[in-house]
Write a protein that holds these residues in place. Sequence first.
Motif, PDB file in Angstrom:
ATOM      1  N   GLU A  98       0.859  -1.183   0.000  1.00  0.00           N
ATOM      2  CA  GLU A  98       0.000   0.000   0.000  1.00  0.00           C
ATOM      3  C   GLU A  98       0.894   1.231   0.000  1.00  0.00           C
ATOM      4  N   ASN A  99       0.575   2.189  -0.867  1.00  0.00           N
ATOM      5  CA  ASN A  99       1.343   3.431  -0.936  1.00  0.00           C
ATOM      6  C   ASN A  99       0.726   4.427   0.047  1.00  0.00           C
ATOM      7  N   ARG A 100       1.081   4.265   1.305  1.00  0.00           N
ATOM      8  CA  ARG A 100       0.453   5.068   2.354  1.00  0.00           C
ATOM      9  C   ARG A 100       0.815   6.539   2.270  1.00  0.00           C
ATOM     10  N   GLU A 101       1.911   6.858   1.611  1.00  0.00           N
ATOM     11  CA  GLU A 101       2.343   8.253   1.490  1.00  0.00           C
ATOM     12  C   GLU A 101       1.573   8.998   0.412  1.00  0.00           C
ATOM     13  N   TYR A 102       1.321   8.346  -0.734  1.00  0.00           N
ATOM     14  CA  TYR A 102       0.737   9.046  -1.870  1.00  0.00           C
ATOM     15  C   TYR A 102      -0.645   8.548  -2.297  1.00  0.00           C
ATOM     16  N   LEU A 103      -0.997   7.319  -1.949  1.00  0.00           N
ATOM     17  CA  LEU A 103      -2.309   6.794  -2.340  1.00  0.00           C
ATOM     18  C   LEU A 103      -2.812   5.829  -1.269  1.00  0.00           C
ATOM     19  N   PRO A 104      -3.088   6.326  -0.080  1.00  0.00           N
ATOM     20  CA  PRO A 104      -3.528   5.443   1.004  1.00  0.00           C
ATOM     21  C   PRO A 104      -4.882   4.816   0.699  1.00  0.00           C
ATOM     22  N   GLY A 105      -5.032   3.589   1.163  1.00  0.00           N
ATOM     23  CA  GLY A 105      -6.299   2.900   1.002  1.00  0.00           C
ATOM     24  C   GLY A 105      -6.413   2.062  -0.255  1.00  0.00           C
ATOM     25  N   VAL A 106      -5.412   2.119  -1.123  1.00  0.00           N
ATOM     26  CA  VAL A 106      -5.421   1.326  -2.357  1.00  0.00           C
ATOM     27  C   VAL A 106      -4.377   0.221  -2.241  1.00  0.00           C
ATOM     28  N   THR A 107      -4.811  -1.016  -2.342  1.00  0.00           N
ATOM     29  CA  THR A 107      -3.910  -2.163  -2.203  1.00  0.00           C
ATOM     30  C   THR A 107      -3.230  -2.473  -3.527  1.00  0.00           C
ATOM     31  N   LEU A 108      -1.926  -2.695  -3.483  1.00  0.00           N
ATOM     32  CA  LEU A 108      -1.209  -3.163  -4.671  1.00  0.00           C
ATOM     33  C   LEU A 108      -1.602  -4.608  -4.922  1.00  0.00           C
TER      34      LEU A 108
END
Length: 323
Positions: free
Chosen positions: A46-56
């Motif tokens: 998960e890109n918690r810095e730039y796109l939180p809440g979206v799972t890779l």
Amino acid sequence: MSGPVPVLGAGGWGTALAVAVTRAGRRATLWARRADFAARLGEVRENREYLPGVTLLDGVGVTANLGEAVAGADFALVVVPSVGVPELLEGLPRELGVVLCAKGLAPDGRRLTELAREMGFLRVAVLSGPNHAEEVGRGLPAATVVASTDTALAAAVQTALVSPSLRVYTSTDEVGVELGGVLKNVIALAAGMGDGLRLGDNAKATLITRGLREMGRYLHSLGAHEDTVYGLSGLGDLVATATSRHSRNRAAGEALARGESPAQGGKVVEGLRTAGLLDAWASAHGHDLPIVRAVARVTGGEWTPEMGLAHLMERDAKAELET
């Protein structure tokens, strides 16, 4: 199935595109400049810095090794901010197709597609449209345009991204698609200033409409197709960027009108830099871009937002469809 699609840049939009590639049935390799950041992405998914809440999703690999990311690839999605594009392109093989996804200009004011070709890349495309990363990453319905004079490259990118949640159109109008994405950011900054000044819905509708007219004059002068102005990369992206709560440029304009810093938590606001570049171009070529001029003066510290508003409202009266 073909090999992974390299997505070069692990900000919010790059992350969303990597996820979109996997929804289209392909694998993606997401490249991050910093090794520690890449390791963290690969671990927490998960890109918690730039796109939180979206799972890779499982089909997304992560690396900080640029050579590894593009090895054997037919094309790569270049998703770093515009100021970082020249340096990134320097490290890429010239036979690689490059799909430019930043909605900005090179540091010297050139279009990014021009820059890429002058650096020796023969297969170049641009991706643009009303595409907020927060929504594309979550799989909400969206559409985008990939434009290239290389129709085979455009078709390959279309195939790699199209899915039940992302509709992908192709175009041969590189100039129109690319510059629509650049100019709408500046108009969105103005829209945000209007929000910050609480100017109301009439003012917002007027600004978007006159902004579209300004975009049309600018794009037409550079050889863009008229229809492109009213397509996804023109009108569509302008409406999304000028109105959405996700829009960095709109939010930056609102902050400026409140007397606050336009910085968006370390995230790039492309319009803050391109306003001045576009205004300089207009002055050098004798073109009238009043909204661009007002925004450039405000972001450059010469005018207050109220002065920018006065500049627009006090212009000479004319017929609506005059230039």
